[in-house]
Design a protein around this motif. Structure first.
Motif, PDB file in Angstrom:
ATOM      1  N   CYS A   1       0.851  -1.194   0.000  1.00  0.00           N
ATOM      2  CA  CYS A   1       0.000   0.000   0.000  1.00  0.00           C
ATOM      3  C   CYS A   1       0.888   1.246   0.000  1.00  0.00           C
ATOM      4  O   CYS A   1       1.162   1.848   1.044  1.00  0.00           O
ATOM      5  CB  CYS A   1      -0.926  -0.017   1.210  1.00  0.00           C
ATOM      6  N   ASN A   2       1.347   1.618  -1.199  1.00  0.00           N
ATOM      7  CA  ASN A   2       2.304   2.711  -1.346  1.00  0.00           C
ATOM      8  C   ASN A   2       1.685   3.972  -1.963  1.00  0.00           C
ATOM      9  O   ASN A   2       2.423   4.867  -2.395  1.00  0.00           O
ATOM     10  CB  ASN A   2       3.505   2.252  -2.172  1.00  0.00           C
ATOM     11  N   ASP A   3       0.356   4.015  -2.053  1.00  0.00           N
ATOM     12  CA  ASP A   3      -0.354   5.202  -2.540  1.00  0.00           C
ATOM     13  C   ASP A   3       0.041   5.601  -3.958  1.00  0.00           C
ATOM     14  O   ASP A   3      -0.022   6.786  -4.321  1.00  0.00           O
ATOM     15  CB  ASP A   3      -0.119   6.401  -1.603  1.00  0.00           C
ATOM     16  N   CYS A   4       0.410   4.623  -4.790  1.00  0.00           N
ATOM     17  CA  CYS A   4       0.810   4.944  -6.158  1.00  0.00           C
ATOM     18  C   CYS A   4      -0.370   5.367  -7.033  1.00  0.00           C
ATOM     19  O   CYS A   4      -0.181   5.971  -8.086  1.00  0.00           O
ATOM     20  CB  CYS A   4       1.529   3.754  -6.806  1.00  0.00           C
ATOM     21  N   GLY A   5      -1.585   5.022  -6.633  1.00  0.00           N
ATOM     22  CA  GLY A   5      -2.752   5.607  -7.264  1.00  0.00           C
ATOM     23  C   GLY A   5      -3.426   4.807  -8.351  1.00  0.00           C
ATOM     24  O   GLY A   5      -3.009   3.709  -8.726  1.00  0.00           O
ATOM     25  N   VAL A   6      -4.482   5.423  -8.875  1.00  0.00           N
ATOM     26  CA  VAL A   6      -5.304   4.875  -9.949  1.00  0.00           C
ATOM     27  C   VAL A   6      -4.938   5.587 -11.244  1.00  0.00           C
ATOM     28  O   VAL A   6      -4.788   6.810 -11.263  1.00  0.00           O
ATOM     29  CB  VAL A   6      -6.811   5.098  -9.631  1.00  0.00           C
ATOM     30  N   ARG A   7      -4.762   4.828 -12.330  1.00  0.00           N
ATOM     31  CA  ARG A   7      -4.485   5.434 -13.631  1.00  0.00           C
ATOM     32  C   ARG A   7      -5.765   6.067 -14.173  1.00  0.00           C
ATOM     33  O   ARG A   7      -6.833   5.434 -14.173  1.00  0.00           O
ATOM     34  CB  ARG A   7      -3.983   4.370 -14.595  1.00  0.00           C
ATOM     35  N   LEU A   8      -5.683   7.321 -14.611  1.00  0.00           N
ATOM     36  CA  LEU A   8      -6.848   8.055 -15.099  1.00  0.00           C
ATOM     37  C   LEU A   8      -6.645   8.475 -16.544  1.00  0.00           C
ATOM     38  O   LEU A   8      -5.641   9.109 -16.886  1.00  0.00           O
ATOM     39  CB  LEU A   8      -7.113   9.286 -14.231  1.00  0.00           C
ATOM     40  N   ILE A   9      -7.603   8.122 -17.391  1.00  0.00           N
ATOM     41  CA  ILE A   9      -7.577   8.490 -18.804  1.00  0.00           C
ATOM     42  C   ILE A   9      -8.720   9.465 -19.062  1.00  0.00           C
ATOM     43  O   ILE A   9      -9.862   9.212 -18.677  1.00  0.00           O
ATOM     44  CB  ILE A   9      -7.727   7.245 -19.699  1.00  0.00           C
ATOM     45  N   GLU A  10      -8.415  10.582 -19.700  1.00  0.00           N
ATOM     46  CA  GLU A  10      -9.438  11.533 -20.140  1.00  0.00           C
ATOM     47  C   GLU A  10      -9.564  11.429 -21.653  1.00  0.00           C
ATOM     48  O   GLU A  10      -8.557  11.299 -22.358  1.00  0.00           O
ATOM     49  CB  GLU A  10      -9.044  12.958 -19.768  1.00  0.00           C
ATOM     50  N   ALA A  11     -10.775  11.474 -22.166  1.00  0.00           N
ATOM     51  CA  ALA A  11     -10.982  11.360 -23.605  1.00  0.00           C
ATOM     52  C   ALA A  11     -12.260  12.091 -23.997  1.00  0.00           C
ATOM     53  O   ALA A  11     -13.099  12.423 -23.158  1.00  0.00           O
ATOM     54  CB  ALA A  11     -11.061   9.889 -24.025  1.00  0.00           C
TER      55      ALA A  11
END
Length: 429
Positions: free
Chosen positions: A93-103
């Motif tokens: 649990c290193n808080d690297c996050g969620v990948r977010l794509i905008e389109a």
């Protein structure tokens, strides 16, 4: 997200990563259960369709701000996978996050939904899998696609190793709460692994519900030469009532439930189109009615059962087949868990598609995602990386448009056309 060889309606793609707004899970390690590992090759893809009012006036900075607060309370899916000295995966649990794509999309929301193209829906949700750079692969990816009318599609790719579809929906619903500045009292936690207690057990016979594949190494996907295809259709409650009456006939004292009615019809039709190939075993996945996992990320919210017959499915009457599904299903959930924990080699398995698999998601709270008080007008669900036997999902239909359920079927491409014709001819579906 899948790009087509034809002119894609999706353009102006941007990629970033969003994590918790403060240090949340730093230094925390989350072990995985046997059921988590059994599901690690599968991916849940969900697309939520919202009308323009849901995101009207919000910039991407505003949206990301709600995500920062959301992930403060749901930091486990923001971690990354690591392996212990024994080779067993776990989440750091290193808080690297969620990948977010905008389109952006050059079609309106209504145009998109009216086309009813299951293949094109894949343009609205990330299709990445975990690995081969496993340590850097996000288990959750999101895609926000803005339609020309102002509507928005929220596509979510959720690695099933984290939890089942019920967990994935609950995770997303927390984001909806965050857009209204409402937060849970405690962060989401994960079901505890009991692998230490199971290590001494001798190997047991592999359950019928799973199929060994691989080994896949650090690239959590199978190489499947069979071209799979999906299609979906809606079934109203009135049609379900007619379907059940046709199956049960005049035996009013023996009622087949709506979900089991769909299983009955599809199982028998698939057996017929396979022309003698044995389809005598199916897997049934349903929400566990005896356990509540509120606030828990888990793969134990659903049961995995197997139904098997020694008689040709084509020869059984629909009533006999329906009662077989309702009364003779064998729960293998705990056996799968024990099989994973007792094998120190940690082999790789498929669950969905190992047999023809039916998944009951009609209780999944997919329509409870409320962005600033606005709920989706439509939700589409699928499971990726399934075995050759295929998978059938049953989930709620559009609440403001169609009263009933949506049935989504994924099978080898060469069977889809025949199945559609048979369902239409024999059952008017």
């Amino acid at each position: 997200m899948v790009l087509s060889n034809e002119q894609s309606p999706i353009y102006d793609i941007k990629i970033s990563t969003v994590g918790p707004g403060h240090v949340s899970g730093q230094g925390v390690v989350q072990e995985l259960t046997g059921m988590d590992l059994a599901m690690k090759l599968h991916y849940i893809r969900t697309v939520y369709y919202f009308q323009s009012q849901a995101f009207e006036g919000l910039t991407i900075i505003n949206i990301k701000e709600t995500m920062f607060y959301w992930m403060n309370h749901a930091y486990i899916p923001c971690g990354r996978f690591r392996k212990s000295d024994s080779g067993r995966p776990y989440i750091k649990c290193n808080d690297c996050g969620v990948r977010l794509i905008e389109a952006s999309c050059n079609m309106s929301l209504d145009e998109w939904l009216e086309s009813r193209d299951d293949a094109r829906d894949k343009l609205l949700v990330p299709n990445q899998v975990l690995g081969p750079d496993l340590f850097y692969s996000p288990p959750v990816l999101m895609q926000l696609t803005k339609f020309k009318c102002g509507g928005t599609a929220v596509g979510v790719s959720w690695a099933h190793v984290l939890g089942d579809a019920f967990t994935a929906a609950a995770f997303m619903n927390l984001w909806g709460q965050a857009t209204r500045k409402q937060y849970p009292a405690q962060p989401l936690r994960m079901a505890q692994s009991n692998n230490e207690a199971q290590k001494s057990r001798s190997p047991i016979k592999e359950p019928l519900a799973i199929k060994r594949v691989g080994p896949v190494g650090d690239h959590w996907v199978t190489s499947n030469d069979t071209k799979m295809e999906s299609y979906s259709f809606d079934v109203s409650w009135a049609e379900l009532t007619r379907l059940r009456s046709k199956i049960c006939g005049d035996k009013d004292n023996q009622k087949i439930s709506p979900f089991e009615s769909i299983c009955t019809v599809v199982w028998q039709c698939v057996a017929k189109i396979k022309h003698g190939s044995d389809v005598k075993t199916v897997t049934i996945c349903k929400k566990d009615p005896e356990n509540s996992f509120e606030g828990v990320i888990t793969n134990k919210a659903q049961t995995v059962k197997v139904v098997k017959t020694n008689i040709s499915v084509e020869e059984l009457s629909p009533m006999e087949l329906g009662l077989l599904i309702m009364n003779q299903a064998v729960d293998e959930t705990k056996i799968i868990e024990e099989a994973m924990e007792s094998n120190i080699e940690l082999p790789d398995y498929l669950v969905y598609g190992a047999n023809l698999t039916f998944v009951d998601l009609h209780e999944a709270p997919v329509y409870d995602l409320s962005i600033r008080g606005h709920k989706p007008v439509c939700v589409n669900c699928s499971i990726d990386n399934v075995g050759d036997e295929g998978v059938v999902l049953v989930f709620p239909s559009r609440k403001d448009h169609f009263d009933g359920v949506t049935v989504s079927i994924t099978l080898p491409k060469n069977h889809i056309s025949d199945l559609r014709s048979m369902l239409k001819k024999e059952w008017s579906l």
